[in-house]
Design an enzyme around this catalytic site. Structure first.
Site, PDB file in Angstrom:
ATOM      1  N   GLU A 144      -3.097   3.630 -23.244  1.00 13.88           N
ATOM      2  CA  GLU A 144      -2.987   2.044 -23.341  1.00 13.88           C
ATOM      3  C   GLU A 144      -1.468   1.848 -24.548  1.00 13.88           C
ATOM      4  O   GLU A 144      -1.019   0.816 -24.065  1.00 13.88           O
ATOM      5  CB  GLU A 144      -4.226   1.518 -24.133  1.00 13.88           C
ATOM      6  CG  GLU A 144      -4.184  -0.029 -24.364  1.00 13.88           C
ATOM      7  CD  GLU A 144      -5.221  -0.341 -25.170  1.00 13.88           C
ATOM      8  OE1 GLU A 144      -5.658  -1.666 -25.056  1.00 13.88           O
ATOM      9  OE2 GLU A 144      -5.474   0.236 -26.277  1.00 13.88           O
TER      10      GLU A 144
ATOM     11  N   ASN B 177       1.045  -2.393 -35.545  1.00 14.74           N
ATOM     12  CA  ASN B 177       2.217  -1.680 -35.798  1.00 14.74           C
ATOM     13  C   ASN B 177       2.276  -0.807 -37.137  1.00 14.74           C
ATOM     14  O   ASN B 177       3.045   0.184 -36.994  1.00 14.74           O
ATOM     15  CB  ASN B 177       3.186  -2.452 -35.519  1.00 14.74           C
ATOM     16  CG  ASN B 177       3.730  -2.588 -33.991  1.00 14.74           C
ATOM     17  OD1 ASN B 177       2.878  -2.067 -33.322  1.00 14.74           O
ATOM     18  ND2 ASN B 177       4.782  -3.394 -33.771  1.00 14.74           N
TER      19      ASN B 177
END
Lengths: 397, 364
Positions: free
Chosen positions: A242, A373
């Protein structure tokens, strides 16, 4: 260095180009003369071996070998010809590979074909309000009673829950075990009594996500994939997939071209935006990053077909770099459009259907989703650079 | 399909890296930078030249190895890792390409074999063609050159210089020619020497194929930009390695500082931004060798993007080292300065981006 794929692949490319010409202008819109349903289109692509290539025929796939170069050629040529690709989504991208690896024969027979054909839509029940980046601390509870799993708890950030027939869900079934080994991977029909779906509107103003509540939701014992307590390993076997797919280089290149064309058409005081030096310089900076990213994706492709080429770190950075780049690119489009760049939804003077604002926000969502992130930076520094983990805190105050 | 350096190119790069790590410690770099040990500097130069750097880009029929730019890039990356204190981009990449593409047969016969055998050395000064600063600029008139050239690359110990006028006509000047004044410029990076040349009616040997043909000088500049980018990538790679290993050792608050996310994330950001630069660099070199339509744009964009990433790495890697990073003692600043110098030579990021835009017809 050799950037040629070879004659066999060029023949294959010619075949794909012919296919694209045959289906030029195809559309899922009712108004189009070349109208086709998504699931019909899906079947045509599978029959050609353009998708579900390595999935056995008996489960509804093409039954061929995995061929990364062919996949790349297909993606590139379909994107060039603006022909829609195959369906994606959690079921096809994540559940099918998971079942192929962990599922029982009965599960494979039952679920893979309808999923591939777009007849069975899946949502993913992983995150919870108190289990985000620390996913393994999830608390949705599953108890085995009279040959059924009885599930109670709550999931969040569940995309497409309102359209899905099924959910693959991480549930705590072994409360006494350490947190990573007390989780099971369970398949839940979404029409089971006790499931409540509440849409969660995101900043783009789409209800892209949902909250899903479970009250004594009861499913058969056989709906578990893998063994009790294996859920974390089952889920992680496809999570990497993913992350890699969140910033497709073909899409990035198409968006850059959209931006360049817009900057050639739009003006300030009659001057094209691209003729304004400060705007142009920012465009060139973004183009440099896109070019680096394109080249990097070729290097990653090469490492997959040439064993011994080690690009381990290179693979880990994709989600971080790709999502940040898209966000930056859309932000530039908004800045060069100025006030016009703030227009959104249905309004006069809207450019590109408001897609710059939409993607600017949507990619902020992707910077956060799929493993934030910041979590990506932990992974890069720990697994890529060998830096130590943060010491464990006994109990947070 | 294979995207990357070949096994041979990787090996060549490893030789260079190994030579530098075995023979050129920070102490030695400091001695060379300060001009304290001429013999040491000569030994290092000849040690590296023995690996065959001077013959790499010379065609085989002129006594060279006939290598391509990608091979030169693999070497330049290696040199950058150890701030290799030797000439490369000008003497052994730009000059051979200028002579091979721009020289007539006599000129090739005269110079190329001697570059390969390391009997003669060239410096290259093309800054005036890229962007003439201050009072620089050279005029050619009936075989005589007058004017000033700034930031001549690899000019130390050069026997000849390749220069150009504003129109891109390139010519050779002998260092002993009457009317030539050689002035040393001191940049932040003292591991490589840059010169100013002052020419008053100096005899110039024009490279015939470059007259009214800017293709050659552009090709030479593309090559120079790609090689300087490779050098900066090498230097960045070392700065990240040093930052990561320092962060794994240095302790504060009873922990190694590399376990703090503030520090880890800086390291991850450096690695994440540098990683795609390798592919960009190799693709630019590959296009230089095989895909002329794409080559100039890629060279400009590689120079710009890699300069920006290297600058970020040089700052963050220094910060990870804390106060020690700022000291001369640690010597991290040699890499910082190399990156800072490469960034400006043959066009800083804004200039090359403007060129990239022009190439695509974006500024009318």
């Amino acid at each position: 260095m050799n950037l040629e794929y070879g004659p066999e692949y060029e023949d294959f490319r010619a075949e794909v180009i012919d296919f694209c010409m045959e289906y030029e202008g195809i559309s899922f819109e009712n108004t189009s003369s070349k109208n086709i349903s998504r699931s019909e289109w899906q079947k045509i692509l599978i029959e050609k071996g353009f998708i579900a290539r390595a999935i056995p025929k008996e489960y509804g796939g093409f039954g061929g070998e995995t061929d990364i170069i062919k996949s790349r050629i297909i993606a590139t040529e379909l994107s060039k010809a603006k022909i829609p690709g195959g369906m994606g989504g959690q079921g096809i991208d994540m559940l099918v590979p998971t079942l192929l690896e962990w599922g029982t024969e009965e599960q494979k027979q039952h679920y893979i074909q309808p999923t591939l054909h777009g007849e069975m839509i899946w949502c993913q029940g992983y995150s919870e309000p108190n289990a985000g980046s620390d996913l393994a601390s999830l608390q949705t509870k599953g108890e085995l009673k009279d040959g059924n799993w009885v599930i109670n708890g709550q999931k969040i950030w569940t995309s497409t829950a309102q359209y899905s027939q099924m959910m693959f869900c991480l549930v705590r079934t072994e409360p006494q075990a350490p947190k990573h080994s007390g989780i099971s991977f369970i398949l839940i029909p979404m029409d089971t009594p006790g499931i409540e779906i509440r849409p969660l509107v995101d900043m783009t103003l789409n209800a892209g996500f949902n909250e899903v509540f479970f009250t004594d939701v009861t499913v058969p014992e056989g709906n578990i994939v893998g063994k009790r307590g294996d859920g974390w390993s089952v889920a992680n076997s496809v999570l990497g997939h993913e992350r890699g797919s969140l910033a497709d280089p073909n899409a990035t290149m198409n968006r850059l071209n959209t931006l360049i064309n817009m900057m050639k058409e739009e003006t300030i005081d009659g001057r094209r935006l691209i003729d304004i030096p400060s705007y142009r310089d920012r465009l060139m900076q973004v183009q440099g990053k896109v070019m680096a990213n394109q080249a990097h994706s070729l290097r990653l492709l090469s490492s997959k077909i040439n064993p011994g080429q080690n690009v381990k770190l290179g693979g880990m950075i994709q989600k971080l770099v790709g999502t940040e780049l898209r966000h930056e690119m859309e932000a530039l489009a908004i800045d060069v459009l100025g006030e016009i760049g703030t227009l959104y939804e249905e309004t006069p003077r809207l450019k590109e259907n408001g897609s710059f604002q939409f993607h600017y926000m949507y990619f902020l969502g992707l910077i956060i989703g799929g493993g934030t992130n910041q979590i990506q930076k932990n992974i890069i520094s720990e697994r890529g650079l060998g830096m130590p983990k943060e010491p464990k805190v006994q109990e947070a105050s | 399909m294979y995207f990357g350096l070949s096994e041979e190119q990787n090996q060549f790069q490893d030789y260079v890296k190994k030579f530098l790590s075995d023979n050129v410690s920070v102490d030695e770099i400091r001695k060379i930078a300060n001009g304290d040990d001429q013999k040491l500097h000569e030994d290092i130069k000849s040690g590296l030249m023995n690996l065959g750097l001077s013959s790499l880009l010379i065609p085989e029929n002129y006594g060279g190895l006939g290598g391509d730019l990608l091979s030169a890039v693999s070497i330049a990356q290696g040199l950058g890792t150890g701030v290799g204190p030797i000439s490369f981009a000008g003497s052994y990449v730009m000059a051979p390409i200028a002579l091979s593409l721009g020289g007539n047969d006599d000129q090739k016969d005269k110079y190329l074999p001697k570059i390969a055998s390391n009997e003669i050395k060239f410096g290259v000064g093309l800054s005036e063609y890229v962007a003439a600063r201050e009072d620089s600029g050279i005029e050619l008139n009936k075989g005589k050159a007058s004017g000033k050239a700034l930031f001549v690359i690899d000019g130390d110990d050069a026997d000849f210089f390749i220069l150009s006028d504003k129109g891109g006509t390139m010519f050779i000047v002998d260092k002993n020619e009457k009317g030539l004044e050689i002035i040393q410029l001191t940049t932040v990076d003292k591991t490589r020497l840059y010169l100013e040349l002052n020419l008053k009616n100096v005899k110039a040997e024009v490279l015939q194929e470059t007259e009214n043909n800017p293709f050659v000088i552009q090709k030479v500049i593309d090559a120079g930009r790609i090689i300087l980018s490779a050098d900066s990538i090498g230097a960045s790679e070392t700065m990240i390695e040093k930052a990561v290993s320092y962060a794994k050792e240095r302790k504060q608050f009873n922990r190694v500082i590399g376990s703090f996310q503030a520090v880890k994330h800086m390291c991850a950001e450096m690695a994440a931004d540098l990683e795609p630069c390798y592919a960009m660099l190799w693709q630019a070199a590959h296009s230089f060798d095989h895909d002329p339509d794409e080559a100039r744009l890629q060279a400009c964009q590689a120079k710009s993007h890699i300069s920006e990433v290297a600058k970020m790495v040089s700052k963050k890697a220094t910060e990870v080292h804390g106060g020690m990073g700022f000291t001369d003692l640690l010597g991290l600043h040699y890499w910082f300065k190399r990156i800072g110098l490469n960034r400006q030579i043959l066009g800083g990021p804004e200039l090359v981006r403007e060129e990239a835009a022009e190439l695509q017809g974006f500024n009318q």
